[in-house]
Design an enzyme around this catalytic site. Sequence first.
Site, PDB file in Angstrom:
ATOM      1  N   TYR A 143       5.089  -1.859  -1.573  1.00  0.00           N
ATOM      2  CA  TYR A 143       5.525  -1.415  -2.899  1.00  0.00           C
ATOM      3  C   TYR A 143       4.382  -0.649  -3.538  1.00  0.00           C
ATOM      4  CZ  TYR A 143       7.199  -1.724  -7.735  1.00  0.00           C
ATOM      5  OH  TYR A 143       7.614  -1.432  -9.011  1.00  0.00           O
ATOM      6  N   ASP A 238      -3.306   1.790  -1.047  1.00  0.00           N
ATOM      7  CA  ASP A 238      -2.902   1.296  -2.362  1.00  0.00           C
ATOM      8  C   ASP A 238      -3.575  -0.062  -2.542  1.00  0.00           C
ATOM      9  OD1 ASP A 238      -1.667  -0.089  -4.404  1.00  0.00           O
ATOM     10  OD2 ASP A 238       0.363   0.562  -3.893  1.00  0.00           O
ATOM     11  N   LYS A 266      -4.124  -2.725 -12.518  1.00  0.00           N
ATOM     12  CA  LYS A 266      -4.528  -3.587 -13.642  1.00  0.00           C
ATOM     13  C   LYS A 266      -5.903  -4.245 -13.578  1.00  0.00           C
ATOM     14  CE  LYS A 266      -1.013  -5.562 -10.987  1.00  0.00           C
ATOM     15  NZ  LYS A 266       0.291  -4.997 -10.754  1.00  0.00           N
TER      16      LYS A 266
HETATM   17  N1  HOZ Z   1       6.001  -5.758  -9.212  1.00  0.00           N
HETATM   18  C1  HOZ Z   1       5.132  -6.782  -9.663  1.00  0.00           C
HETATM   19  C2  HOZ Z   1       4.737  -7.729  -8.609  1.00  0.00           C
HETATM   20  N2  HOZ Z   1       4.655  -7.241  -7.312  1.00  0.00           N
HETATM   21  C3  HOZ Z   1       5.701  -7.570 -10.801  1.00  0.00           C
HETATM   22  C4  HOZ Z   1       5.384  -6.900 -12.056  1.00  0.00           C
HETATM   23  C5  HOZ Z   1       5.678  -7.735 -13.300  1.00  0.00           C
HETATM   24  O1  HOZ Z   1       6.785  -8.207 -13.468  1.00  0.00           O
HETATM   25  O2  HOZ Z   1       4.777  -7.874 -14.085  1.00  0.00           O
END
Ligand code: HOZ
Length: 435
Positions: A143, A238, A266
């Site tokens: 992802y 990534d 983040k």
């Molecule tokens: N796609 C995020 C984890 N792989 C989750 C993002 C979120 O809901 O903060």
Amino acid sequence: MFEKSQQLYQRAQLFIPGGVNSPVRAFKAVGGTPVFFEKAKGSLLYDADGNTYIDYVGSWGPMLLGHAWPPVIEAVKKAAEKSTSFGAPTEVEIELAELILDMVPGLEKIRMVNSGTEACMSAIRVARGYTERDKIIKMEGCYHGHGDSFLIKAGSGALTFGTPSSPGVTKGTAQDTLTTQYNDLEGVKKLLEENENEVAAVILEPVPGNMGCIPPAEGYLKGLKELCEKHGTLLIFDEVMSGFRVAPGGAQELYGVEADLVTFGKIIGAGLPVGAYGGKVEIMKVVSPQGPVYQAGTLSGNPLAMHAGLALLTELHKNRRIYDQLEQKTTHLEEWLHRVFKHHEIPHTMNRVGSMLGIFFCEDPVTDFESASKTDTERFRQFFHGMLKRGVYLPPSAYESLFLSNAITMDQIDSTVSAADDTAEEMVESAKNEG
Ligand code: HOZ
């Protein structure tokens, strides 16, 4: 136990699609009501109903030293007093860029953006601009945020909700994304050969955390690097999840392989909305205003995020013992969970890289999307809720990784193990009753 969360969820659904601002949070994969949080400190989360949990999500990675770590909070407060945004350059952007370049192998220039999604979208644009090619190769179940090019056989929420390839992505965009399995070098080789001189980049999470946690097979990352070099294709790591987590210099440091472009999220803002992408000068010089590849944003290099990130990364840079401690704690958790599941005869597989941990309820090794999708999601659902009611907050999907923080104590890990033991017993009992 969750009355207030239930009320908030109902109210949220009136105004926000699905009641959440990011799909995995809706608990669809595990059922029940999403927990609404009020505050967190160190390793503990406090919800709207007054329940407390040991946190194994850590805002999906960045809370490496726990929530509300005092130097980060102090840095944010100080920065906020001077303004929350300038939309113009500040010195702290240079300081953070310098520190990141110092910590991450091979990086020579870095551009700050606002999220991992933005970082990955920008990185492939740069790769396309630099190579003058259109196609990219991504791995099934990886992802890279919700950019159009990546929502093809994607992981995380896309996988959880059974829409790994999203409507809304045009056929034109989709046809430029080629996919193969993670850990399958032959698959990449074949795609590169079939699309000679057409593939701008191979992008992957060097340590996937969006289909659970999966380590790279011996020689896989090095093999990708060689294939990319041979075909004039850029290799993009990534490191939104693995960066500064699996080692101070991320997966590149841990596995000794340098990508051409690297993306972050983040963690470089200590949990504030930040992302970044970087690479060698030769490639990054195509980025506007130095070069023609356009990418911009008022909030890029935001002072609150930059100061927060600088405080966190400075500590990670100077105190490498943090990584040894995290490794020790995560290994301890992994070993004891293994004993618990074995004792209760629950088929399972666990993958760990540093302080990222994947729990799969299946017997065979999990090495790619295909094997990850054999996990028993119903079992995960039971495990998740058993742990939740015992004060342990796990990622609310079988296809996400656990992230430990160094604020978690060995005692808390031991309580987590006893919660797992009770939960496992309950799972076995309920299976007997159903049978
Ligand atoms: N796609 C995020 C984890 N792989 C989750 C993002 C979120 O809901 O903060």
